[in-house]
Design an enzyme around this catalytic site. Structure first.
Site, short mmCIF file in Angstrom:
data_model
loop_
_atom_site.label_atom_id
_atom_site.label_comp_id
_atom_site.label_asym_id
_atom_site.label_seq_id
_atom_site.Cartn_x
_atom_site.Cartn_y
_atom_site.Cartn_z
N LYS A 49 -12.69 4.62 -3.47
CA LYS A 49 -12.65 5.11 -2.10
C LYS A 49 -11.24 5.58 -1.77
CE LYS A 49 -11.65 4.07 2.31
NZ LYS A 49 -11.27 5.41 2.53
N GLY A 107 -2.24 -0.43 0.62
CA GLY A 107 -2.30 0.08 1.99
C GLY A 107 -1.45 -0.79 2.89
N SER A 108 -1.83 -0.81 4.16
CA SER A 108 -1.01 -1.54 5.13
C SER A 108 -1.20 -3.04 5.00
CB SER A 108 -1.39 -1.10 6.54
OG SER A 108 -2.73 -1.45 6.79
N GLU A 127 -1.37 -4.55 -2.64
CA GLU A 127 -0.03 -3.93 -2.64
C GLU A 127 0.18 -3.39 -1.23
OE1 GLU A 127 3.16 -3.79 -3.93
OE2 GLU A 127 1.79 -4.15 -5.60
N CYS A 164 5.89 2.98 0.29
CA CYS A 164 6.07 1.53 0.47
C CYS A 164 7.44 1.12 -0.03
CB CYS A 164 4.95 0.75 -0.18
SG CYS A 164 4.57 1.30 -1.82
N GLU A 196 7.84 -2.52 9.40
CA GLU A 196 7.66 -1.30 8.62
C GLU A 196 7.25 -0.14 9.54
OE1 GLU A 196 4.34 -0.88 5.81
OE2 GLU A 196 5.80 -0.14 4.35
P1 ADP Z 1 -2.22 3.29 5.64
O1 ADP Z 1 -1.52 2.79 6.87
O2 ADP Z 1 -1.35 3.45 4.45
O3 ADP Z 1 -3.17 4.42 5.88
P2 ADP Z 1 -4.49 1.51 5.56
O4 ADP Z 1 -4.42 0.07 5.21
O5 ADP Z 1 -4.95 1.87 6.92
O6 ADP Z 1 -3.06 2.05 5.20
O7 ADP Z 1 -5.41 2.30 4.53
C1 ADP Z 1 -5.37 2.13 3.15
C2 ADP Z 1 -6.78 2.26 2.60
O8 ADP Z 1 -7.56 1.16 3.07
C3 ADP Z 1 -7.50 3.52 3.07
O9 ADP Z 1 -8.28 4.03 2.01
C4 ADP Z 1 -8.37 3.00 4.20
O10 ADP Z 1 -9.51 3.79 4.44
C5 ADP Z 1 -8.76 1.65 3.67
N1 ADP Z 1 -9.20 0.69 4.71
C6 ADP Z 1 -8.91 0.70 6.03
N2 ADP Z 1 -9.51 -0.35 6.66
C7 ADP Z 1 -10.20 -1.02 5.72
C8 ADP Z 1 -11.03 -2.20 5.73
N3 ADP Z 1 -11.26 -2.88 6.84
N4 ADP Z 1 -11.56 -2.61 4.56
C9 ADP Z 1 -11.32 -1.95 3.41
N5 ADP Z 1 -10.56 -0.83 3.34
C10 ADP Z 1 -10.01 -0.36 4.47
#
Ligand code: ADP
Length: 499
Positions: free
Chosen positions: A174, A227-228, A249, A283, A384
């Site tokens: 995804k 991601g975040s 990460e 990051c 951040e």
């Molecule tokens: P960023 O701030 O770098 O966009 P996110 O954490 O929002 O970081 O997104 C990183 C990835 O995690 C994206 O592919 C996003 O669609 C996915 N994501 C966001 N929310 C969820 C969730 N609740 N469960 C799983 N994946 C998620």
């Protein structure tokens, strides 16, 4: 406008939801790359069911042969490097020289993975018993859920999926909502290189619609997420409840330390690259600059001049140093932190606003920004931002610099500019980060070394290099007793028990 599809059960398929979203160029929001599926739980379920079938086939393919497929993937990415770099810049904004680097990281990771197919070492160790062998070897786990961010649209998926595939797992991928095109091209390349179709699935969509059902799915045994920190926490909690293996990460608040004996010219070049490359959306971005008081004023004067000279613009245009932020939410977040910095009394030396001019009117641009006199412990110094904002902290000694570096909840990378070799090696031990650079900025990880951070940056796993292969495989132990008699561990021994 082109409508794109998911790749599920061996074919390109429309989402069961029937819904789509527009993928927009962040440098020019009137340029729409295409419509991509806004998939849902049903699409995830079909993808996982298919990946299970793919896994049954793929796990039996000998690892060197799996590696051969990945070598061909590397060859195809090499052939298409320029084209992929261009489409990546168009969909997420960073300049072409950076997206070329992103593709190259994928290529390097492919060739590393290809050769790992001929290693994937276990151990053979002596048994306690005569005529008995003891060994460990690696087995695949099952279906891997791969959830990735926008900032390295190709490199990060390759870091996760090449080791996962090489170890014999099937993947449900995804990609981030901002970079579905690069994700699509990546899957096309995997298939063109000969990966059996059901071994990889691509499901586009939002975090809640696709990411969450993937993490929650009982038949997805392993999750790799970048991601975040906020989302990572949710993913980690879910995986903990469901007994899943998970690699997280997440965020960083990385510091570059420049001491009085450091090479100032080198450090200036380094901080410009570390802080404003990828518009600060890494990051590992250098978001804090810790300066020794003896060089503080001189360094800052020069840095502000050079920051103002950076060319902001469309990453596909020649001469652009800094591209746009990825989307409006990212821009708004940066703006909120400008307010935070000013409310906290930091000195805004340059930037702090979107650039003025017609060529910027259609994109999410923001001027490279420097705050000085930032207090250690303030929000600007601790949180951040993920944008082109550098916070400068003044210190009186190396020890104080190390303390400031360590006093944040994150621990990804750090950097020290000094000519003192003893101090440089002390920094490797004392700085609480997964990666420390000496005389180089906080960015620049190489594909064949482990990558990851301590504290709230991660959960102890590493990507890259050899360690990620442990994450994506199970250790199995085999004992073969060819003595022809019952030999009891911990009870019988060869020499007999002395009376
Ligand atoms: P960023 O701030 O770098 O966009 P996110 O954490 O929002 O970081 O997104 C990183 C990835 O995690 C994206 O592919 C996003 O669609 C996915 N994501 C966001 N929310 C969820 C969730 N609740 N469960 C799983 N994946 C998620």
């Amino acid at each position: 406008m082109k409508t794109f599809k998911n790749f599920i059960a061996g074919e390109w398929a429309a989402p069961a939801t029937g819904e789509y979203f527009d993928n927009v160029n962040p440098a020019d929001t009137t340029d729409i790359i295409g419509r991509f599926p806004l998939s849902g739980r049903e699409d995830v379920e079909r993808a996982v069911a298919s990946a299970k079938r793919g896994f049954e086939r793929w796990r039996k393919v000998p690892a060197p042969e799996r590696g051969d497929v990945l070598r061909r993937v590397g060859d195809l990415m090499t052939q298409r490097k320029e084209e992929i770099a261009d489409l990546m810049t168009r969909e997420m904004g960073k300049p072409l020289k950076e997206t070329r680097g992103d593709v190259q990281e994928g290529i390097d990771t492919a060739y590393y993975a290809a050769s790992e197919g001929r290693r994937l070492f276990g151990h053979t160790v002596p048994s306690e018993m005569p005529n008995k062998w003891a060994m460990s070897f690696r087995r695949p786990i099952g279906v891997a859920g791969i959830i990735t961010p926008f900032n390295f649209p190709l490199a990060i998926p390759t870091w996760k999926m090449f080791p996962a595939l090489l170890c014999g797992n099937a993947c449900v991928f995804k990609p981030a909502e901002d970079v579905p095109h690069t994700g699509t091209v990546f899957v096309e390349i995997l298939l063109a290189a000969g990966l059996p179709p059901e071994v990889v699935q691509l499901v586009h969509g939002a975090g809640e619609g696709v990411g969450a059902p993937l993490v929650e799915h009982p038949e997805v045994s392993v999750i790799s997420f970048t991601g975040s920190t906020e989302t990572g926490r949710i993913v980690g909690e879910t995986c903990g409840r469901l007994h899943k293996r998970v690699s997280l990460e997440m965020g960083g608040k990385n510091a570059m330390i420049v001491l009085e004996d450091g090479d100032i010219e080198l450090a200036l070049e380094g901080v410009l690259w570390g802080a404003f490359g990828t518009t600060g959306q890494r990051c590992t971005a250098t978001s804090r600059l810790i300066l020794h008081k003896k060089i503080h004023d001189r360094f800052l004067g020069e840095l502000v001049d050079r920051t103002r000279a950076l060319q902001l613009g469309d990453g596909r245009k020649k001469g652009t140093d800094v591209g746009p932020l990825v989307n409006e939410a990212a821009l708004k977040k940066v703006e909120r932190y400008i307010d935070v910095g000013q409310a906290e009394g930091a000195d805004l030396l340059c930037g702090g606003q979107p650039p003025i001019g017609r060529k910027y009117s259609k994109g999410h641009f923001f001027e490279p920004t420097i705050f000085a006199r930032v207090e250690a412990g303030s929000r600007l110094e601790q949180e951040e931002i993920f944008g082109p904002v550098l916070s400068v902290i003044r210190v009186s000694s190396a020890d104080e610099a190390f303390e400031v570096n360590n006093d944040v909840r994150y621990g990804l990378s750090s950097s020290l500019y000094t000519r003192d070799v003893n101090l440089a090696f002390r920094a490797f031990n004392e700085l609480d980060n997964g990666i420390t650079y000496i005389n180089a900025p906080t960015i620049g990880a190489e594909a064949h070394l482990p990558f990851g951070g301590v504290k709230q940056t991660g959960n102890g796993h590493r990507e890259g290099g050899w360690e990620v292969y442990h994450f994506f495989s199970e250790t199995k132990v085999g004992y073969a007793d060819f003595s022809g008699r019952l030999q009891r561990a911990q009870i019988d021994n060869y020499l007999g028990t002395p009376d």
